[in-house]
Scaffold this motif. Structure first.
Motif, PDB file in Angstrom:
ATOM      1  N   ARG A  90       3.524  17.475   4.102  1.00 64.16           N
ATOM      2  CA  ARG A  90       3.183  16.885   5.399  1.00 64.16           C
ATOM      3  C   ARG A  90       1.749  16.372   5.406  1.00 64.16           C
ATOM      4  O   ARG A  90       1.467  15.281   5.898  1.00 64.16           O
ATOM      5  N   ASP A  91       0.824  17.167   4.834  1.00 63.95           N
ATOM      6  CA  ASP A  91      -0.591  16.808   4.871  1.00 63.95           C
ATOM      7  C   ASP A  91      -0.996  15.854   3.752  1.00 63.95           C
ATOM      8  O   ASP A  91      -1.837  14.968   3.961  1.00 63.95           O
ATOM      9  N   LEU A  92      -0.431  16.030   2.556  1.00 64.24           N
ATOM     10  CA  LEU A  92      -0.915  15.297   1.388  1.00 64.24           C
ATOM     11  C   LEU A  92      -0.022  14.130   0.976  1.00 64.24           C
ATOM     12  O   LEU A  92      -0.407  13.349   0.096  1.00 64.24           O
ATOM     13  N   ILE A  93       1.162  14.008   1.578  1.00 66.25           N
ATOM     14  CA  ILE A  93       2.032  12.864   1.270  1.00 66.25           C
ATOM     15  C   ILE A  93       2.284  12.047   2.525  1.00 66.25           C
ATOM     16  O   ILE A  93       1.804  10.921   2.670  1.00 66.25           O
ATOM     17  N   TRP A  94       3.030  12.622   3.465  1.00 69.54           N
ATOM     18  CA  TRP A  94       3.503  11.833   4.603  1.00 69.54           C
ATOM     19  C   TRP A  94       2.387  11.420   5.549  1.00 69.54           C
ATOM     20  O   TRP A  94       2.435  10.340   6.142  1.00 69.54           O
ATOM     21  N   ASN A  95       1.380  12.223   5.674  1.00 75.00           N
ATOM     22  CA  ASN A  95       0.226  11.852   6.486  1.00 75.00           C
ATOM     23  C   ASN A  95      -0.398  10.556   5.980  1.00 75.00           C
ATOM     24  O   ASN A  95      -0.779   9.667   6.758  1.00 75.00           O
ATOM     25  N   TYR A  96      -0.452  10.413   4.655  1.00 74.90           N
ATOM     26  CA  TYR A  96      -1.066   9.218   4.072  1.00 74.90           C
ATOM     27  C   TYR A  96      -0.086   8.050   3.992  1.00 74.90           C
ATOM     28  O   TYR A  96      -0.510   6.890   4.004  1.00 74.90           O
ATOM     29  N   VAL A  97       1.204   8.337   3.892  1.00 76.04           N
ATOM     30  CA  VAL A  97       2.194   7.265   3.987  1.00 76.04           C
ATOM     31  C   VAL A  97       2.056   6.559   5.330  1.00 76.04           C
ATOM     32  O   VAL A  97       2.043   5.328   5.419  1.00 76.04           O
ATOM     33  N   VAL A  98       1.942   7.335   6.400  1.00 78.89           N
ATOM     34  CA  VAL A  98       1.804   6.760   7.734  1.00 78.89           C
ATOM     35  C   VAL A  98       0.468   6.030   7.870  1.00 78.89           C
ATOM     36  O   VAL A  98       0.411   4.876   8.317  1.00 78.89           O
ATOM     37  N   SER A  99      -0.617   6.692   7.486  1.00 79.44           N
ATOM     38  CA  SER A  99      -1.942   6.108   7.667  1.00 79.44           C
ATOM     39  C   SER A  99      -2.155   4.879   6.784  1.00 79.44           C
ATOM     40  O   SER A  99      -2.625   3.836   7.255  1.00 79.44           O
ATOM     41  N   ASN A 100      -1.792   4.980   5.510  1.00 82.74           N
ATOM     42  CA  ASN A 100      -2.098   3.918   4.549  1.00 82.74           C
ATOM     43  C   ASN A 100      -1.104   2.766   4.607  1.00 82.74           C
ATOM     44  O   ASN A 100      -1.499   1.596   4.556  1.00 82.74           O
ATOM     45  N   TYR A 101       0.202   3.099   4.671  1.00 78.63           N
ATOM     46  CA  TYR A 101       1.235   2.074   4.564  1.00 78.63           C
ATOM     47  C   TYR A 101       1.689   1.534   5.923  1.00 78.63           C
ATOM     48  O   TYR A 101       1.861   0.323   6.084  1.00 78.63           O
ATOM     49  N   LEU A 102       1.930   2.424   6.882  1.00 74.07           N
ATOM     50  CA  LEU A 102       2.494   1.981   8.157  1.00 74.07           C
ATOM     51  C   LEU A 102       1.422   1.492   9.131  1.00 74.07           C
ATOM     52  O   LEU A 102       1.611   0.479   9.804  1.00 74.07           O
TER      53      LEU A 102
END
Length: 594
Positions: A404-416
């Motif tokens: 949640r903190d090290l993958i999906w948090n950055y998927v949302v912030s960086n990609y979306l």
């Protein structure tokens, strides 16, 4: 464009939909789509050119673009898009529906946007996701007929799946993403696509702007010289900043899973700089990132390297012994080194041993034990066919422990959302991966994590010497992180049960990194000290007293208590001025090799 009143309505009294672009923006959105297609075409052509060259099995630069990943993304998007339409229509047809208020909603940073509680459609999505994910986790916990190991794997898989399927991870079901796209007229999506394609090309999720840092310039900057080098490591000697230094020098062994400069991020955070300022002669081992030539490297080689570094410093400074620090896996290896030296009657080479979040007893080693079954070991062998394990795989494993903190948090912030990358040195270090020797990495997982042989007297041998941790009488300082998910507190405590010399246990606030890298000037966190003769961790915690701030001053007091003798900081105490001449400036070549 029509005029709008103070309440946001137009001339006809209609309220604009914040989730839909205005008609006059459609031409611009057509341009955005065309630019996105061009970016994807350029990426595809680049990948086609690379396919002409031989690629290793499961090349990390291809894994995020695999058929499986694409199918997952497509099916997830379809599921949530269909769900959004259904829930939206349901909300408009259900007059009695009342979303939960912010006070009633459990705190979850993923759902911080007000629309997750105020907009009926998104509120329903969030509430339904919460129910479904809770049910998924509860089902995994209650499945009958599973042993403890199988249940732990099932719960980990269920938790990972629940995190991956969060509606926040998809643009069509994330109100913040939709609003950002409208506000930026699609530019946020284009920037996010650019970030994603760059990560696909390098085979690794980025957490930080990699161009913001340069080793030796604005990170890893403590002055020093490389004064010794082997095929496995470089030894850095840092320049003294005090007129006198403690007689007993300090040799630091960082984990070879990561780069050494976690202990020298910048002048404000650097443990190395701080230790030098306390009057210590500091030496740092910089491990070489594995390549094809290191396929036969095993644990014996790392133990031999630690002994070599200890002997090199002793000879250079003409001292009988050194202080040592072992961080994580290098701490585990330091324990084996001490046991071997004790068995050979050479324990007096080490005056003291400090262990940063290190384990010797792996019975309670946490979620990492889930990655040592036969299927994973077989996959590991395939991934390591060149004689080493690409560090990107290890980074993905550690990220998965906190998805949640090290993958999906950055998927949302960086990609979306298309946010700019933060210039954060810790995140830069976290993504600066190292390759691991294949043979030793497998041995480590099997002998230590799976079979827990290090705590079985004489079960393992290093350099031809059977090792027994009970023979270690070297004074030991054992530091653990209260929230450590790599080396869990309960697991680190077990070291207190296996060593025989004087032991000091310290519990630091935070986790595996922030719990260690906590300079006094930051004024953050806290630490606990207690009864070092306690029979259990629970007894220690019951006896412990809390002190606000950094634990480093407590440690340097302990070091001075081992030997407070001093001598002038000149001659061999200055890097390159003794028998060992300077090879190059710190941080050296090895830390820069990829």
């Amino acid at each position: 464009m029509s005029e709008r009143g103070q309440d946001g309505t137009d001339e006809a009294g209609n309220t604009p939909n914040p989730f839909m672009p205005a008609p006059e923006d459609l031409q611009h959105w057509t341009s955005v789509m065309a630019r996105a297609q061009a970016m994807m075409l350029e990426y595809a052509l680049g990948q086609a050119d690379e396919e002409k060259d031989a690629q290793p099995l499961f090349d990390p630069s291809k894994w995020l673009g695999s058929d499986g990943a694409q199918i997952w993304a497509e099916q997830s998007a379809k599921m949530w898009e269909q769900g959004a339409r259904f829930w939206s229509s349901l909300a408009t047809l259900t007059p009695g529906f009342a979303p939960e208020t912010a006070a009633e909603t459990p705190k979850d940073r993923r759902f911080a946007d007000p629309d997750w509680t105020q907009n009926p459609a998104f509120a329903l999505i969030r509430q339904t996701y919460g129910l479904l994910s809770d049910q998924l986790l509860e089902t995994a916990r209650q499945l009958p007929g599973l042993d403890a190991e199988a249940r732990a794997k099932m719960e980990f898989a269920a938790r990972s799946m629940a995190e991956a399927l969060s509606p926040t991870n998809l643009a069509v079901t994330n109100p913040e993403v939709i609003k950002r796209a409208i506000e930026t007229r699609g530019e946020s999506l284009l920037k996010g696509l650019k970030h994603m394609l760059a990560d696909l090309a390098r085979g690794q999720l980025s957490h930080v702007d990699r161009d913001a840092f340069e080793l030796g310039v604005n990170i890893a900057t403590t002055p020093g010289k490389v004064i010794h080098e082997t095929g496995l490591y470089q030894l850095i000697h840092y320049a003294p900043t005090t007129k006198e230094v403690l007689t007993v020098p300090l040799v630091i062994f960082p984990p070879w899973i990561n780069r050494f400069y976690i202990l020298d991020l910048n002048p404000a955070k650097s443990f190395v700089k701080w230790a030098v300022e306390q009057g210590l002669s500091v030496f740092m081992v910089s491990w070489k990132s594995a390549d094809e030539t290191m396929g036969d490297i095993v644990w014996d080689d790392y133990v031999a390297a630690e002994v070599d570094a200890i002997d090199t410093v002793r000879e250079l400074l003409d001292v009988p012994h050194v202080h040592t620090i072992g961080y994580c896996v290098a701490g585990t290896t330091l324990a084996a080194t001490l046991a071997m030296l004790a068995a050979k009657g050479e324990a007096d080479k080490v005056k003291s041993a400090t262990f940063f979040t290190a384990q010797v007893d792996f019975e309670q080693a946490g979620d990492l034990k889930l990655f040592v079954d036969e299927s994973y070991l077989a996959l590991l062998q395939q991934l390591s066919s060149q004689g080493f394990l690409d560090g990107r795989y290890m980074a993905a494993t550690f990220n998965a422990l906190r998805g949640r903190d090290l993958i999906w948090n950055y998927v949302v912030s960086n990609y979306l959302l298309g946010n700019d990358y933060p210039p954060f040195d810790l995140l830069y270090w976290n993504g600066d991966v190292t390759n691991l020797p294949a043979k030793w990495h497998r041995q480590y997982l099997v002998d230590l994590y799976r079979d827990n042989r290090l705590v079985i007297p004489n079960s393992l041998s290093v350099l031809g010497t059977p090792i027994d941790l009970r023979k270690i009488r070297t004074p030991a300082y054992i530091q653990a992180g209260r929230e450590d998910h790599i080396a869990p507190l309960a697991s680190v405590w077990r070291m207190m049960d296996h060593l025989s010399g004087p032991r000091t246990f310290l519990l630091a606030g935070s986790g595996h990194i922030a719990g260690v890298v906590n300079p006094p000037a930051a004024g953050k966190y806290q630490y606990w000290t207690g009864d070092n003769a306690a029979g259990s961790l629970e007894e220690f915690i019951a006896s412990a007293s809390e002190t606000k701030g950094s634990w480093w001053p407590h440690w340097i007091g302990w070091i001075a208590g081992q030997d407070a003798g001093k001598r002038p900081a000149k001659g061999a105490r200055v890097p390159g001025k003794g028998a060992k001449k300077a090879i190059e400036d710190a941080p050296g070549r090895y830390v820069k090799q990829r």
